[in-house]
Scaffold this active site. Sequence first.
Site, mmCIF file in Angstrom:
data_model
loop_
_atom_site.group_PDB
_atom_site.id
_atom_site.type_symbol
_atom_site.label_atom_id
_atom_site.label_comp_id
_atom_site.label_asym_id
_atom_site.label_seq_id
_atom_site.Cartn_x
_atom_site.Cartn_y
_atom_site.Cartn_z
ATOM 1 N N ASP A 1 -0.421 -3.840 6.480
ATOM 2 C CA ASP A 1 -0.711 -3.228 6.866
ATOM 3 C C ASP A 1 -2.129 -3.635 7.452
ATOM 4 O O ASP A 1 -3.216 -3.162 8.052
ATOM 5 C CB ASP A 1 -0.815 -1.805 7.448
ATOM 6 N N ASP B 1 5.987 4.883 5.318
ATOM 7 C CA ASP B 1 6.456 3.836 5.808
ATOM 8 C C ASP B 1 6.865 2.519 4.956
ATOM 9 O O ASP B 1 7.209 1.651 5.411
ATOM 10 C CB ASP B 1 6.660 3.303 6.744
ATOM 11 N N HIS B 2 6.382 2.646 3.520
ATOM 12 C CA HIS B 2 6.035 0.965 3.114
ATOM 13 C C HIS B 2 7.012 1.650 1.792
ATOM 14 O O HIS B 2 7.045 0.229 1.311
ATOM 15 C CB HIS B 2 4.894 0.615 3.040
ATOM 16 N N HIS C 1 -6.841 -0.407 5.692
ATOM 17 C CA HIS C 1 -6.516 0.224 5.845
ATOM 18 C C HIS C 1 -6.375 1.977 4.924
ATOM 19 O O HIS C 1 -6.145 2.580 5.424
ATOM 20 C CB HIS C 1 -5.033 -0.412 5.954
ATOM 21 N N HIS D 1 1.045 -1.075 -0.364
ATOM 22 C CA HIS D 1 0.096 -0.233 -0.242
ATOM 23 C C HIS D 1 1.032 1.288 0.326
ATOM 24 O O HIS D 1 2.457 1.606 -0.011
ATOM 25 C CB HIS D 1 -1.126 0.148 1.159
ATOM 26 N N HIS E 1 4.753 -4.804 10.786
ATOM 27 C CA HIS E 1 4.878 -4.246 12.074
ATOM 28 C C HIS E 1 5.078 -4.830 12.997
ATOM 29 O O HIS E 1 4.451 -5.753 13.024
ATOM 30 C CB HIS E 1 4.368 -2.708 12.705
ATOM 31 N N HIS F 1 1.462 3.424 1.927
ATOM 32 C CA HIS F 1 1.887 4.679 2.730
ATOM 33 C C HIS F 1 3.609 5.278 2.986
ATOM 34 O O HIS F 1 4.684 3.530 2.847
ATOM 35 C CB HIS F 1 1.392 3.752 4.535
HETATM 36 ZN ZN LIG Z 1 0.419 1.713 6.869
#
Ligand SMILES: [Zn+2]
Length: 251
Positions: free
Chosen positions: A125, A54-55, A108, A50, A163, A52
């Site tokens: 996530d 941090d990915h 998400h 996805h 995570h 985001h």
């Molecule tokens: Zn995420």
Amino acid sequence: MVPVNAFRDNYIWTLRNKSHAAVVDPGEAAPVRDYLARERLQLAAILATHHHPDHVGGIAALLEEHAVPVYGPKNEPIATLTRAVSEGDTVSVPELGVDFSVLDIPGHTRAHIAYYGAGSLFCGDTLFACGCGRLFEGTAEQMFASLGKLAALPDDTKVYCGHEYTLANIGFAKAVEPGNAALELREARDRRLRAEGKPTLPSRLGEEKATNPFLRCREPAVIESANKYLGARLADPVRVFAAIRDWKNRF
Ligand SMILES: [Zn+2]
């Protein structure tokens, strides 16, 4: 499968053989670059679940050094994708001899996807060990359906999420389902793993079904806790899910 640590609690899952590696959700480039150099591996593919940061934040920098395909969800704003995929598509990484089926698991984010293959599930996530992601762009109905889709995979599926939230998630799960003995066992084992500096992942899907409250919205004890939280009487599993997701946000 090797976890490369990123940020404070992200894992960049790395599939490898002797010569090549593919990475899932590289939020940062530096730890991946270091790992590839140290192990003398050539990058073969990048898979994103996805949009985001941090990915996907490390993809652009990795592409500067490695001309590899970048797979990720159709209908999400990821500028670095070279192959947009959705449910029904197969992602093949011939250098590693693996194929993954793509599953649409919105909730998400609007078009979050999972990769399933070789007995392993990369679910970003959406499904966490003993928990689930927040509803940023989707509805409770969508997330509930997405988790149900994942829960239908074989019990021995290895769950690789994005995570290390497991111990906090178990704390919440115990509040929802205080009488669940499987949770106690899981907590003891996962505390030991963390004390040894090891990841609690991958988990097994069967264990998630036995301990993860977000996959247990039809269990009487979970329904009862959701009702207590809301001060209501409801049994519809989507509403139970929505209630415990809201409760977790405030926990
Ligand atoms: Zn995420």
